[in-house]
Design an enzyme around this catalytic site. Structure first.
Site, PDB file in Angstrom:
ATOM      1  N   LEU A 178       0.827  -1.199   0.000  1.00 21.99           N
ATOM      2  CA  LEU A 178       0.000   0.000   0.000  1.00 21.99           C
ATOM      3  C   LEU A 178       0.865   1.254   0.000  1.00 21.99           C
ATOM      4  O   LEU A 178       2.026   1.221   0.398  1.00 21.99           O
ATOM      5  CB  LEU A 178      -0.930  -0.001   1.215  1.00 21.99           C
ATOM      6  CG  LEU A 178      -1.921  -1.168   1.284  1.00 21.99           C
ATOM      7  CD1 LEU A 178      -2.733  -1.096   2.563  1.00 21.99           C
ATOM      8  CD2 LEU A 178      -2.841  -1.170   0.069  1.00 21.99           C
ATOM      9  N   CYS A 179       0.269   2.350  -0.435  1.00 21.21           N
ATOM     10  CA  CYS A 179       0.916   3.649  -0.497  1.00 21.21           C
ATOM     11  C   CYS A 179       1.588   3.954   0.839  1.00 21.21           C
ATOM     12  O   CYS A 179       0.973   3.734   1.883  1.00 21.21           O
ATOM     13  CB  CYS A 179      -0.135   4.710  -0.825  1.00 21.21           C
ATOM     14  SG  CYS A 179       0.494   6.379  -0.866  1.00 21.21           S
ATOM     15  N   PRO A 180       2.813   4.393   0.830  1.00 20.84           N
ATOM     16  CA  PRO A 180       3.656   4.814  -0.289  1.00 20.84           C
ATOM     17  C   PRO A 180       4.648   3.749  -0.749  1.00 20.84           C
ATOM     18  O   PRO A 180       5.549   4.050  -1.534  1.00 20.84           O
ATOM     19  CB  PRO A 180       4.405   6.009   0.300  1.00 20.84           C
ATOM     20  CG  PRO A 180       4.670   5.588   1.715  1.00 20.84           C
ATOM     21  CD  PRO A 180       3.413   4.811   2.117  1.00 20.84           C
ATOM     22  N   ASP A 216      -2.447  -1.463  -5.613  1.00 23.55           N
ATOM     23  CA  ASP A 216      -2.905  -0.407  -4.708  1.00 23.55           C
ATOM     24  C   ASP A 216      -3.654   0.635  -5.534  1.00 23.55           C
ATOM     25  O   ASP A 216      -3.076   1.197  -6.476  1.00 23.55           O
ATOM     26  CB  ASP A 216      -1.704   0.221  -4.009  1.00 23.55           C
ATOM     27  CG  ASP A 216      -2.075   1.384  -3.105  1.00 23.55           C
ATOM     28  OD1 ASP A 216      -3.272   1.545  -2.794  1.00 23.55           O
ATOM     29  OD2 ASP A 216      -1.169   2.126  -2.704  1.00 23.55           O
TER      30      ASP A 216
END
Length: 73
Positions: A11-13, A38
């Site tokens: 997931l981000c980042p 994502d």
């Protein structure tokens, strides 16, 4: 030779951070193929390329997976 990075499940980042790290080891003109799932990557990856000056050569989506081709500049 092109390089690959499977960033699915991150997931981000993390997809952008891992892409940046892998690109740092490449010579200008080399490409990396990145896979992400994502939803934020649709915004994050193009923004990363624009901000860092790398070329976003291709992006496509298949069955919920985004495929990116980024060229180090």
């Amino acid at each position: 030779m092109d390089h690959e990075l499977d960033a699915r499940g991150l997931l981000c980042p993390l997809p952008v951070l891992k892409t940046r790290k892998r690109l740092s080891a490449l010579e200008p003109g080399m490409r990396i193929h990145v896979m992400t799932d994502d939803p934020a990557a649709v915004v994050d990856m193009p923004h990363f390329c624009a901000e860092s000056g790398h070329g976003l050569i291709d992006s496509r989506e298949e069955s919920g997976i985004m495929y990116w081709v980024i060229e180090k500049r």
